[in-house]
Scaffold this active site. Structure first.
Site, PDB file in Angstrom:
ATOM      1  N   CYS A   2     -14.273   8.329   6.802  1.00  0.00           N
ATOM      2  CA  CYS A   2     -15.124   7.313   6.191  1.00  0.00           C
ATOM      3  C   CYS A   2     -16.229   8.040   5.444  1.00  0.00           C
ATOM      4  CB  CYS A   2     -15.710   6.390   7.254  1.00  0.00           C
ATOM      5  SG  CYS A   2     -16.819   5.126   6.573  1.00  0.00           S
ATOM      6  N   GLU A 111     -12.297   3.325   1.177  1.00  0.00           N
ATOM      7  CA  GLU A 111     -11.334   4.399   1.388  1.00  0.00           C
ATOM      8  C   GLU A 111     -10.497   4.539   0.131  1.00  0.00           C
ATOM      9  OE1 GLU A 111     -10.714   7.358   2.468  1.00  0.00           O
ATOM     10  OE2 GLU A 111     -11.234   6.589   4.464  1.00  0.00           O
TER      11      GLU A 111
END
Length: 255
Positions: A2, A111
């Site tokens: 992340c 992402e």
């Protein structure tokens, strides 16, 4: 992994969700990146009997954990993520995992679907039903050689669930609201006692929205980074389909 996330809730909404005291107003943040300040909630110091103060407190930390034993940061990597499978044993994280577990409020994260060596299609991954979520975090206070202190932190990650795995093989750990107290209780709950919380979210918890490459640049901080787009493959398929016929209709015509 992340490497970007967002927090677009108000200060009041965030404080209520975390169970902390009143927070100063802050702007919506649509593109939070490593090295920037992030909000964390940690267990408060022991309160005297009868105290009405909340048992959690919020603080701003630098996103990028620095263990206390680091002497020279110039040669030390930027630890903005920590693999949950290794956090209890890896030297960089084990002290924080034992003594300084934290919650990181977020509205969702970004992402990228890899395409060779470069970043590919970006996705805004948000709770399907909206609202705030809390990532599992670790906090560490680093002392500079001059004596000043800096609070730093990292997000814990785990294997991606089946709904996200086609985008990336890792995802941040999300702590359910009912488990906040147990996760933050570093006095009575050792790392092995909270290991069951370090799991991927249910497959239907998140939805992945394709977004443009605007999010790739930290300088792009407005809500437009979350605007839905059509990924190139879908767009090209529609362009190739006969007029008035969607790609789905074209496929069905084969039968």
């Amino acid at each position: 992994m992340c490497g970007r996330f967002a927090l677009t809730a108000t200060a009041d909404q965030t404080a209520t969700f975390l169970g902390v005291g009143e927070l100063e107003e802050f702007p919506a943040r649509y593109n939070i990146a490593p090295t920037q300040p992030i909000l964390m909630a940690v267990a408060a110091p022991s309160r005297p009997p009868g105290s009405n103060l909340p048992d959690r407190e919020a603080l701003l930390v630098r996103w990028g954990l620095l263990p206390a034993w680091v002497k020279d940061t110039r040669g030390f990597p930027l630890l903005f993520n920590a693999r949950s499978e290794e956090a209890a044993t890896k030297p960089s994280f084990r002290t924080a995992m034992r003594h300084r577990r934290a919650l990181v409020p977020a509205s969702g994260f970004y992402e990228w679907q890899q395409s060779g060596p470069a970043k590919g299609q970006a996705y805004w991954i948000r709770p399907r039903h909206g609202g705030l979520i809390a990532f599992a975090g670790l906090m560490e206070t680093w002392c500079e050689p001059g004596g000043s202190e800096m609070d730093t932190g990292a997000l814990l990650t785990t294997a991606a669930n089946p709904a996200i795995a086609h985008i990336h093989h890792r995802m941040p750990v999300v702590i359910d609201e009912k488990d906040f107290a147990r996760w933050l209780d570093c006095r009575r709950q050792e790392p092995r006692d909270v290991a069951d919380l370090l799991k991927s979210a249910q497959p239907d918890f998140f939805e992945a929205v394709p977004v443009s490459s605007l999010v790739n640049k930290v300088s792009n901080m407005g809500p437009e980074v979350q605007n839905r787009i059509e990924p190139p493959g879908v767009r090209e398929a529609k362009q190739k389909a006969p007029s008035g016929e969607t790609p789905e209709h074209k496929q069905m015509s084969l039968f």
